[in-house]
Design an enzyme around this catalytic site. Structure first.
Site, PDB file in Angstrom:
ATOM      1  N   LYS A  35       0.856  -1.196   0.000  1.00  0.00           N
ATOM      2  CA  LYS A  35       0.000   0.000   0.000  1.00  0.00           C
ATOM      3  C   LYS A  35       0.888   1.241   0.000  1.00  0.00           C
ATOM      4  O   LYS A  35       2.105   1.148   0.224  1.00  0.00           O
ATOM      5  CB  LYS A  35      -0.899  -0.020   1.228  1.00  0.00           C
ATOM      6  N   ARG A 133      -9.711  -0.286  15.040  1.00  0.00           N
ATOM      7  CA  ARG A 133      -9.789   0.398  13.749  1.00  0.00           C
ATOM      8  C   ARG A 133     -10.871  -0.292  12.934  1.00  0.00           C
ATOM      9  O   ARG A 133     -12.038  -0.127  13.214  1.00  0.00           O
ATOM     10  CB  ARG A 133      -8.394   0.367  13.107  1.00  0.00           C
ATOM     11  N   HIS A 162      -5.445  -7.659  13.047  1.00  0.00           N
ATOM     12  CA  HIS A 162      -4.240  -6.822  12.927  1.00  0.00           C
ATOM     13  C   HIS A 162      -3.784  -6.403  14.316  1.00  0.00           C
ATOM     14  O   HIS A 162      -4.606  -6.038  15.156  1.00  0.00           O
ATOM     15  CB  HIS A 162      -4.567  -5.592  12.065  1.00  0.00           C
ATOM     16  N   ARG A 218       1.761 -10.977   6.624  1.00  0.00           N
ATOM     17  CA  ARG A 218       1.623  -9.724   5.860  1.00  0.00           C
ATOM     18  C   ARG A 218       2.802  -8.797   6.158  1.00  0.00           C
ATOM     19  O   ARG A 218       2.664  -7.812   6.871  1.00  0.00           O
ATOM     20  CB  ARG A 218       0.320  -9.018   6.239  1.00  0.00           C
ATOM     21  N   TYR A 261      15.299  31.002   5.721  1.00  0.00           N
ATOM     22  CA  TYR A 261      14.104  31.642   6.283  1.00  0.00           C
ATOM     23  C   TYR A 261      14.191  31.743   7.797  1.00  0.00           C
ATOM     24  O   TYR A 261      14.669  30.819   8.467  1.00  0.00           O
ATOM     25  CB  TYR A 261      12.860  30.815   5.936  1.00  0.00           C
ATOM     26  N   CYS A 308      13.841  24.434   3.441  1.00  0.00           N
ATOM     27  CA  CYS A 308      12.873  25.195   2.626  1.00  0.00           C
ATOM     28  C   CYS A 308      11.985  24.206   1.851  1.00  0.00           C
ATOM     29  O   CYS A 308      12.182  22.992   1.932  1.00  0.00           O
ATOM     30  CB  CYS A 308      13.584  26.091   1.637  1.00  0.00           C
ATOM     31  N   MET A 309      11.060  24.740   1.056  1.00  0.00           N
ATOM     32  CA  MET A 309      10.170  23.853   0.296  1.00  0.00           C
ATOM     33  C   MET A 309      10.955  23.012  -0.722  1.00  0.00           C
ATOM     34  O   MET A 309      10.684  21.830  -0.906  1.00  0.00           O
ATOM     35  CB  MET A 309       9.099  24.692  -0.420  1.00  0.00           C
ATOM     36  N   ASP A 310      11.943  23.640  -1.371  1.00  0.00           N
ATOM     37  CA  ASP A 310      12.670  22.950  -2.452  1.00  0.00           C
ATOM     38  C   ASP A 310      14.170  22.831  -2.200  1.00  0.00           C
ATOM     39  O   ASP A 310      14.875  22.236  -3.022  1.00  0.00           O
ATOM     40  CB  ASP A 310      12.513  23.714  -3.778  1.00  0.00           C
TER      41      ASP A 310
HETATM   42  C1  LIG Z   1      -3.526  -4.634   7.823  1.00  0.00           C
HETATM   43  C2  LIG Z   1      -2.043  -4.512   7.763  1.00  0.00           C
HETATM   44  N1  LIG Z   1      -1.309  -5.626   7.721  1.00  0.00           N
HETATM   45  C3  LIG Z   1       0.042  -5.585   7.649  1.00  0.00           C
HETATM   46  C4  LIG Z   1       0.708  -4.374   7.644  1.00  0.00           C
HETATM   47  C5  LIG Z   1       2.207  -4.373   7.548  1.00  0.00           C
HETATM   48  O1  LIG Z   1       2.817  -3.845   8.691  1.00  0.00           O
HETATM   49  P1  LIG Z   1       4.386  -3.711   8.773  1.00  0.00           P
HETATM   50  O2  LIG Z   1       4.772  -2.687   7.770  1.00  0.00           O
HETATM   51  O3  LIG Z   1       4.642  -3.268  10.154  1.00  0.00           O
HETATM   52  O4  LIG Z   1       4.940  -5.047   8.453  1.00  0.00           O
HETATM   53  C6  LIG Z   1      -0.020  -3.193   7.697  1.00  0.00           C
HETATM   54  C7  LIG Z   1       0.681  -1.905   7.720  1.00  0.00           C
HETATM   55  O5  LIG Z   1       0.340  -0.952   8.333  1.00  0.00           O
HETATM   56  C8  LIG Z   1      -1.431  -3.260   7.765  1.00  0.00           C
HETATM   57  O6  LIG Z   1      -2.197  -2.156   7.819  1.00  0.00           O
END
Ligand SMILES: Cc1ncc(COP(=O)(O)O)c(C=O)c1O
Length: 369
Positions: A35, A133, A162, A218, A261, A308-310
């Site tokens: 993600k 969550r 999770h 995961r 700045y 700064c920004m850039d």
């Molecule tokens: C539902 C879920 N599973 C697994 C992970 C992976 O976590 P990590 O990056 O700590 O391995 C995340 C990350 O936030 C997550 O939201």
């Protein structure tokens, strides 16, 4: 043409993936979390490499992240682990994505869309065992799973939870969540409901809590070469991303003159200031003003003044012969010096996840390996 780049080492990614495979063994499936554009590394390139490595499933947060991967030709199953609204159901089915469900309205929308497409769709059910969550309360799970079984076009392929706190040494809360999860799995089994895929472990749990592996894990952060927990482990990981730029100006400023700045840096001596074309709009946090370091010519140079920004200015008075065009490392290694994402996180009061995923779109990703 801007010399600021995020270099992504795909061989390091493969190395970390194989470290993961070594930890979990061959009977546990691996579902890399890609993600947020693979935590800033580029989801398409990262998933293409991990697909070749044999990843079993990919995890994204949102439907559009899944569609991006399908459009790029990724064939591996993709789990939408974040929330989706019932109106997204048709996209999920059309793009052959696997949603995580926790409300009846999601299930109904998927069931009627699947009927229209003349398809059956796999879903994973999420149980909230303590994260607070997404997900069903444990006591609602069995009823919900029974409801899904009444929908002809939906197949419960998986069940997941999770962890809220697997990344500290005292993993008492993670174990409590695990016990709740085992409890609901037992209850489902007694009712004859046996989803084939069971998963809970993020990177920290993969490394510290073997009992949480079930038959799929995961991993996110660890694949990108960052340890999720600050402790020595007998596995090694390689950082995948380095952030680099080049010096675009070097100037001598007299003692007492200000830099940047708000004049937050006043030269205490005649100084040499180098300007680097990266700023907070690229994800190089303004909180690194007068506190961060970069590496130039194998030696650390402190940030001088406000980011700064850039642009960012650094003090190279104690360096030898810094010139326009010299390489600058903002995250990564040069010679014996190293700046890790963890170091920037510590300095800015955040976590390495935020450092990596906030490297801006304006910074081109350059792939190696
Ligand atoms: C539902 C879920 N599973 C697994 C992970 C992976 O976590 P990590 O990056 O700590 O391995 C995340 C990350 O936030 C997550 O939201």
């Amino acid at each position: 043409m801007r010399p600021t780049i995020a270099e992504v080492d795909l061989d390091a990614l493969s190395y970390n993936y194989n470290q993961l495979r070594g930890i979990v063994g061959k009977d546990v499936a691996a579902a890399p979390v890609i993600k947020a554009d693979a935590y800033g590394h580029g989801a398409v390139r990262v998933s293409a490499r991990l697909e070749k490595e044999g990843a079993d499933m990919f995890i994204v947060a949102f439907v559009e992240e899944g569609i991006e991967l399908r459009e790029a030709g990724i064939k591996t199953p993709i789990l939408i682990a974040g929330a989706f609204l019932p109106e997204d159901a048709a996209h999920i089915i059309r793009w052959n994505l696997t949603p995580v469900v926790f409300t009846i309205s999601q299930v109904d929308a998927l069931d009627s869309s699947a009927k229209r497409f003349d398809r059956r769709i796999n879903v994973h059910i999420k149980v909230d065992t303590g994260m607070g969550r997404l997900g069903l309360a444990p006591e609602d799970l069995a009823g919900f799973a029974g409801e899904i079984m009444r929908r002809k076009n939906i197949v419960t392929e998986g069940i997941m939870t999770h962890f809220a706190q697997a990344d500290i040494e005292d993993n008492e809360f993670a174990i409590r969540q695990l016990n709740v999860f085992n409890g609901v799995l037992g209850e489902l089994r007694r009712k004859g409901i046996n989803p084939p895929v069971i998963h809970a472990a993020n990177s920290a749990a993969i490394i510290c809590l073997k009992e949480s592996h079930f038959n799929m894990v995961r991993p996110g952060l660890m694949l990108y070469g960052v340890f999720p927990i600050d402790k020595k482990w007998d596995i090694s990981l390689k950082p995948v991303m380095s952030l680099r730029s080049k010096v675009v100006q070097v100037k001598r400023v007299p003692e007492g003159s200000s830099v940047g700045y708000a004049k937050s840096f006043i030269a205490g001596r005649e100084s040499l200031i180098a300007t680097i074309p990266i700023g907070y709009a690229d994800g190089y946090s303004r909180r690194l003003s007068n506190s961060g370091n970069v590496i130039i010519k194998g030696k650390k140079a402190p940030v001088a003044g406000n980011v700064c920004m850039d642009m960012t200015m650094v003090d190279v008075t104690d360096h030898q012969g810094v010139c326009v065009g010299d390489d600058v490392i903002l995250i990564g290694q040069q010679g014996d010096e190293l700046i890790a994402a963890e170091d920037l996180a510590r300095l800015t009061g955040t976590i390495p996840y935020e450092i990596l995923s906030c490297i801006g779109k304006r910074v081109p990703r350059v792939y190696r390996g």
